[in-house]
Design an enzyme around this catalytic site. Structure first.
Site, short mmCIF file in Angstrom:
data_model
loop_
_atom_site.label_atom_id
_atom_site.label_comp_id
_atom_site.label_asym_id
_atom_site.label_seq_id
_atom_site.Cartn_x
_atom_site.Cartn_y
_atom_site.Cartn_z
N ARG A 224 8.35 18.51 -12.23
CA ARG A 224 9.45 18.38 -11.93
C ARG A 224 10.32 17.80 -12.65
O ARG A 224 10.29 17.76 -14.01
CB ARG A 224 7.97 16.36 -11.62
CG ARG A 224 7.60 16.45 -10.65
CD ARG A 224 7.75 17.32 -8.94
NE ARG A 224 7.10 16.58 -7.66
CZ ARG A 224 6.39 17.79 -7.38
NH1 ARG A 224 6.69 18.64 -7.81
NH2 ARG A 224 5.15 17.53 -6.44
N HIS A 272 13.72 25.14 -6.17
CA HIS A 272 12.72 24.26 -6.01
C HIS A 272 11.96 25.47 -4.87
O HIS A 272 11.13 24.72 -4.66
CB HIS A 272 12.59 23.17 -5.40
CG HIS A 272 11.17 22.13 -5.61
ND1 HIS A 272 11.85 21.13 -5.95
CD2 HIS A 272 10.00 22.90 -6.07
CE1 HIS A 272 10.40 20.10 -6.05
NE2 HIS A 272 9.26 21.41 -5.73
#
Length: 309
Positions: A224, A272
């Site tokens: 993250r 991502h």
């Protein structure tokens, strides 16, 4: 069982269609077509709005269509007192392992250096060490961390994992607990972050961490964005403490065009994509959970709210 499906993704409709195809015996509903919210017994939700759960007065479970639950736990909304189930998709784990392995190999075999040489028509060979001489530390030994460790170990890298609690893996050393964290970081030529995001891990990739790493180490963050303190990373790269960083996740996504990371010569950015969720296999796990919930059984992969994952 009536199920509210909320997928705020580019391919969200694909997930809903797949859920309707696989979830035989369940009624899959989506806004704005829900008439009676009180009839909803389960919700499949990624990032709920503040008032998302207010009309859902008879929920029996929440299902997060992904491995991480930080976007749910830290959404600011009041979560109902029901079990929260997350995915532990082996396909996603394999994709993550492939990404980590690809980035480790790219760095280890100096492929970026050769790409630069090609632009200048330079024919020059560079020495590289053997995999067993490269120490890879993996922070987070859940499903994805374990898969990455196995892939790296299979081709000879010296892999050590770190976990909050004790874990045993064949052929892979796993250090556990806070006392083991900094020694692992200090012994990692390549540090891979695959931790869940919790209050305890937010900002864990910071100046203290980078100072402890070996000179010229590589950082890979595919967990993250909030794990990373960006100014601390840039400073460590600029002074040569770290040789490079591979970043797949960012605190604000998409990453702003004004971010200094885009133009930093020693940063590799991917949008991502390290382990994109697979609708077919992901929905298979969701349906298995729904079936168990309807039967009054305990589903797999229930989130520990105190731990945050």
């Amino acid at each position: 069982m009536q199920v509210l499906a909320d997928f705020p993704w580019e391919n969200g409709q694909e997930w809903i269609d797949e859920l309707r195809r696989q979830a035989v015996g369940h009624q899959i509903l989506a806004e704005p077509d829900i008439v009676d919210h009180a009839g909803i017994e389960a919700a499949v939700v990624w990032r709920p709005s503040i008032d998302f759960f207010k009309p859902l007065t008879n929920l029996r479970a929440l299902i997060v269509p992904g491995a991480g639950v930080d976007q749910l736990m830290q959404s600011g909304t009041s979560l109902p007192d029901v079990p929260i189930v997350r995915l532990a998709d082996p396909v996603m784990a394999t994709r993550m392992a492939e990404y980590v392995l690809a980035m480790v190999l790219d760095h280890h075999r100096q492929l970026g250096r050769y790409r630069d040489q090609q632009a200048g028509a330079i024919w020059k060979r560079h020495f590289h060490s053997d995999p067993q001489d490269i120490r890879v530390g993996i922070l987070g030994m859940g499903v994805m961390g374990a898969a990455a460790a196995r892939h790296l170990r299979a081709i000879g890298y010296a892999v050590t994992g770190w976990s909050r609690s004790t874990k045993v893996m064949p052929d892979i050393d796993v250090a556990a607990g806070e006392a083991a964290l900094m020694p692992l970081i200090a012994a990692s030529d390549i540090l891979v972050c695959l931790l869940p995001l919790t209050d305890a891990t937010r900002g864990i990739l910071n100046a203290k961490t980078f100072d402890a790493m070996p000179e010229g180490a590589l950082l890979i963050n595919a967990a993250r964005g909030a794990h990373l303190v960006v100014p601390d990373l840039v400073a460590a790269l600029d002074r040569g403490k770290l040789s490079a960083a591979v970043l797949d996740v960012f605190e604000d996504e998409p990453l702003s065009p004004e971010s200094p990371l885009w133009e930093h010569p020693n940063v590799t950015i991917t949008p991502h994509i390290a382990s994109l969720s697979n609708p077919v296999t992901g929905v298979r796990q969701i349906v298995r959970a729904l079936d168990r919930i309807e039967a009054g059984e305990r589903p797999d992969h229930i989130v520990d709210r105190h731990a945050g994952y």
